[in-house]
Scaffold this active site. Structure first.
Site, PDB file in Angstrom:
ATOM      1  N   ILE A 154      31.167  40.892  41.819  1.00 44.12           N
ATOM      2  CA  ILE A 154      31.086  40.393  40.367  1.00 44.12           C
ATOM      3  C   ILE A 154      32.492  40.028  40.249  1.00 44.12           C
ATOM      4  O   ILE A 154      33.507  40.842  40.430  1.00 44.12           O
ATOM      5  CB  ILE A 154      30.980  41.579  39.505  1.00 44.12           C
ATOM      6  N   PRO A 155      32.883  38.748  40.352  1.00 35.73           N
ATOM      7  CA  PRO A 155      34.400  38.262  40.612  1.00 35.73           C
ATOM      8  C   PRO A 155      35.314  38.672  39.411  1.00 35.73           C
ATOM      9  O   PRO A 155      35.822  37.761  38.798  1.00 35.73           O
ATOM     10  CB  PRO A 155      34.012  36.830  40.660  1.00 35.73           C
ATOM     11  N   CYS A 156      35.616  39.828  39.201  1.00 37.15           N
ATOM     12  CA  CYS A 156      36.555  40.127  38.218  1.00 37.15           C
ATOM     13  C   CYS A 156      37.842  39.613  38.475  1.00 37.15           C
ATOM     14  O   CYS A 156      38.842  39.398  37.723  1.00 37.15           O
ATOM     15  CB  CYS A 156      36.599  41.707  37.959  1.00 37.15           C
ATOM     16  N   HIS A 157      38.080  39.294  39.761  1.00 33.74           N
ATOM     17  CA  HIS A 157      39.470  38.787  40.441  1.00 33.74           C
ATOM     18  C   HIS A 157      39.497  37.477  39.571  1.00 33.74           C
ATOM     19  O   HIS A 157      40.845  36.778  39.596  1.00 33.74           O
ATOM     20  CB  HIS A 157      39.547  38.507  41.779  1.00 33.74           C
TER      21      HIS A 157
END
Lengths: 319, 177
Positions: A218-221
């Site tokens: 889950i690309p919170c970056h």
């Protein structure tokens, strides 16, 4: 010749002889005893009859006993346990040591770890009755895919998500919205808040992503502050956020830990076109309304067309 | 590690052994309802521990050990029932197992033996059933009962002796020479 054993001495061996289990010496003792003792000879015969009756128990039906229902209930219990069971492994990666966990439903945890021992005790605490087991082989395929992703050989992780460790319904919504952010794109915390219909909850969104159980997946970056500041990542691992963004073609100012929106392509969901940042009023719009791309290729990979006014295809942002 | 944990691997263990473990538990616990519960519990525990089992382990013996442990704990937890069992043991030949005997006329002998087995103390009953009905070796029985192989033999011997005493009509058997 040794003495013939007495009735009392021979009793246990007698039973063993009837069962065919006696040691040779014991069997000889019994043989010599029953040759002179009528009573024990008869008793040996009785035990032989009994042995036959007992053997019949192996085949005898047990009326009223039916394991079918118990078996069916067992199958459904096992299916339930299987769906809850989490398996994890720990691996070396370009981002350092990571732990990956999965269940039958999907990937349930990715965690940057410092020590395997403390990660193991963390997992044991999490496990409780649910059952958590360590088995690299089960998780290995996910790890291979992750390596491809981290070396930019692949732009998608196709893992289904198991959000069991999402703390609340709100966090679940934040995580689901974040998982929709395309590869190579960047949005702001305010943008995620807007997407889940809670535009005021910017801080809560940032908190929810701070506790993302599935970083990378889950690309919170891809989520940054309203000024383009990276703000933070997995505790103090802001360098990893830069690394992940750079794999996806997003440049981060090394000293500032900030993306530069003036050097990124812009998309306003759900338009069909993307623009250069100076197109129209874009530069004055809050980041919460925009999705940014580090490269045209990633915008076009989504099917977006170059804007017909600013023509990013003819006037790309200088590298 | 290293055990095949695919669904099929454990499902085939259930398919192969569940009915037998259930039969064993009916005799060990004396009640089909308890055998239903404990047979499920046996396989749930086995499923959780299966991965750590060495590849060359004897799965069947291992399942009997789990089932025996569960039944023993089951009886310990139900002290009242155990006292009732002790009472039953007094009138050994009169008491029967609690599963219905139906019209098992052809199996009258088996039914009589089961009645006597049901009156035995737990260890003798379990040891007898494992050895004589399920033909397990004494090492497995001793592991299941957490005793020496010698004690396991003694339990089976005591069980046979009591069953023999309960079958009075065997007295008529005589051996001609």
């Amino acid at each position: 010749m040794s003495e013939i054993p007495t009735c009392r001495e021979v009793e246990r061996d007698l039973v063993a002889v009837a069962a065919g289990e006696a040691e040779p010496a014991a069997a000889q003792g019994v043989e010599r005893h029953v040759a002179i003792c009528r009573e024990c000879r008869d008793e040996l015969g009785r035990y032989r009859v009994l042995e036959g009756m007992v053997t019949d128990l192996r085949r005898a039906p047990m009326p009223g006993v039916d394991p079918t229902l118990a078996r069916a209930e067992l199958e459904s219990k096992l299916a339930d346990i299987r769906s809850r069971l989490v398996t994890y492994g720990m691996f070396a990666s370009p981002l350092g040591k990571i732990l990956i966990a999965r269940s039958e439903l999907g990937v349930s945890m990715v965690r940057y770890i410092d020590s395997e021992a403390s990660a193991r005790s963390h997992m044991a605490r999490l496990g409780g009755d649910e059952g958590i087991v360590e088995d690299e082989a089960v998780v290995e395929p996910l790890y291979r895919e992750l390596l491809d992703y981290l070396s930019a050989r692949d732009t998608r992780l196709r893992w289904p998500l198991d959000l069991r460790w999402a703390g609340s319904e709100f966090q679940r919504r934040v995580l689901e919205a974040t998982s929709q952010l395309p590869y190579g794109a960047v949005a702001s915390y305010g943008g995620i808040a807007k997407r889940i219909g809670a535009p005021e909850s910017v801080r809560a969104v940032a908190q929810a992503l701070r506790h993302n159980p599935l970083p990378i997946v889950i690309p919170c970056h891809r989520v940054v502050g309203s000024t383009g500041d990276l703000t933070g990542y997995a505790g103090t691992r802001i360098g990893l956020k830069e690394q992940l963004l750079s794999i996806e073609g997003v440049h981060v100012g090394g000293d500032t830990h900030r993306i530069d929106r003036n050097h990124m392509y812009v998309w306003i969901d759900p338009d069909k076109e993307y623009c250069v940042p100076s197109c129209g009023e874009l530069s004055k719009m809050p980041l919460a309304k925009l999705t940014l791309f580090g490269s045209r290729a990633h915008a076009e990979a989504l099917g977006l067309q170059p804007c017909q006014s600013c023509r990013p295809d003819l006037h790309p942002i200088p590298a | 590690m290293g055990r095949d944990m695919t669904e099929d691997a454990f499902e085939s263990i259930v398919a192969t052994h569940h009915a037998e473990i259930h039969r064993y538990l009916v005799r060990a616990t004396l009640r089909p309802g308890d055998a239903d519960d404990l047979s499920q519990e046996t396989f749930v525990r086995a499923y959780k521990a299966y991965r750590a089992l060495p590849p060359d382990a004897n799965v069947r013996a291992w399942l009997f050990t789990i089932a025996t442990n569960l039944s023993r704990n089951h009886f310990r937890a139900e002290g009242r029932r155990r006292r009732a069992m002790a009472m039953a043991a007094v009138g050994a030949t009169e008491q029967g197992p609690s599963w219905p005997e139906g019209e098992a006329i052809a199996n009258q002998a088996s039914a009589r033996i089961d009645r006597l087995v049901s009156a035995l103390p737990f260890k003798q009953r379990a040891a007898f059933t494992m050895r004589k009905v399920h033909e397990l070796d004494y090492d497995t029985i001793s592991q299941s009962l957490e005793c020496s192989a010698e004690s396991a033999r003694a339990h089976v011997f005591q069980a046979l002796r009591k069953i023999r005493q309960g079958l009075n009509d065997l007295d008529g058997v005589q051996t001609e020479r």
